[in-house]
Enzyme design. Sequence first.
Site: not given
Ligand code: ATP
Ligand code: MG
Length: 459
Positions: A60, A62, A162
């Site tokens: 997705d 963001d 994170d």
């Molecule tokens: P995916 O491809 O699995 O969606 P993602 O990196 O996009 O991986 P998300 O859970 O969608 O993960 O979260 C989007 C962003 O928000 C992450 O890339 C990170 O920067 C931030 N984020 C998400 N969860 C946390 C957390 N628990 N602590 C700090 N930052 C977070």
């Molecule tokens: Mg994501």
Amino acid sequence: MNPPMSIEPVIIPRANHPISRSLVSPNALRVLYRLRDNGFIAYLVGGCVRDLLLGREPKDFDVATDATPNQIKRIFRNCRLVGRRFRLAHIHFTDEIIEVATFRALSPPEQGEGEPVADETGQRGGDEAERLRPPRHLVSDEGMVLRDNVFGTPGEDALRRDFTVNALAYCIADFSIIDYAGGMEDLQRGMIRTIGDPRVRFTEDPVRMLRAVRFAAVLGFAVEEETWQAMLDLAPAITRATAPRLYEEMLKLFLSGEGERAYQLLRQTGLFAHLFPGFEAWLGEETDGFPHARTGSALEWVDSQVGSGEPVSPPLLLALLFGGYLEEQSERFMGQGASPLDAVSAAVAAFLGEQAPLVAVPHRIGLAMREILALQQRLHRIPGKRPQAVLARASFAEAMAYLRCRCAMNGEDSPVLAWWERYARDSVMPPVEPCSAGGETKKPRRRRRRRGVRKAAPQ
Ligand code: ATP
Ligand code: MG
């Protein structure tokens, strides 16, 4: 009052990185452009930037901006504000939702609660009323962040994320990549590293340890040494995360397509033992390592399904993961005189009960998992009574998938699987009701019962 943090990012101009707009969702681009045209900063952030840089297709897209949620709502008619812990804007399109978050601060402002948080220039007035309303940052006694709604600068927003590889931003104003945390270098080296002290970051949110495992497994990255050591030391703290959130994370880990690799990392860090203590103890009782290998093989099968685009449902995943354990518990209950069906129910209920404070499996998922396991007994009776009724069961397809996985693992049940596959294939569908000449279907005749003539109730 604290001055706004001054963090110098590394800017990678368009010519020096591979992200092209043609790789970005058109809806995300629309959102970015609209925010920019209204005078706001607009970045693509998080996983999508990481994945685009790695040549992977993002799940997705963001967006992060300095517009407040209410300002975003005013710009987009198709916007809904959601979330309590994190107030977010969802921009709805026909086939996609773009999540837009306001830049958040690193830590609670030292000034009085609700005081305006200045942006990088210290200029933007924005929606003053909203900035003054209680955006709260709440930390538990153990240092866990409970609520985090304080708006901040782009730099602060990046550094509260994170991992370094998750903190990169793609800026729509000049198509550059903005790197506040050394994420580009870690991406090139294939490294998962927390931003800042890993002990602090994992204490703030223990779920980050599971996220580290997921990203390492899915991206095939190594976990940086200090980050890894902190995971080994803080693994017991994982139980402080809420049980529903841990359930969601567990699904993401095991259904990521790299579940087997994630399982190995979970076991190496000790996280698995803290999440599933009963199951782990059972694994440990076996000296030949078979149940452990069995769990790994089950996850390899799940990975192959996910890899070939065949979805694996949560109940099937759970049945496959914990099936051996639950079968053994069922046998114990049968030894105590329970019927096979009651024994499965009791084993599943005991397991879900023991897991509830740690990893909370929703009730309906637990029921569906029980159905899959209970149906195994019936599948092993060929043909048994009324096989057509077995075929009609809602969980038949999942029960067959379970059996298929078992066959892939040990081949023992192959004749059973082959029989049911043939039976399912050869079973004729019930004939369609013939139509009358006028095209009307014949109504079934209702049996009439004469008033007053009732079957006498048994005395
Ligand atoms: P995916 O491809 O699995 O969606 P993602 O990196 O996009 O991986 P998300 O859970 O969608 O993960 O979260 C989007 C962003 O928000 C992450 O890339 C990170 O920067 C931030 N984020 C998400 N969860 C946390 C957390 N628990 N602590 C700090 N930052 C977070
Ligand atoms: Mg994501």
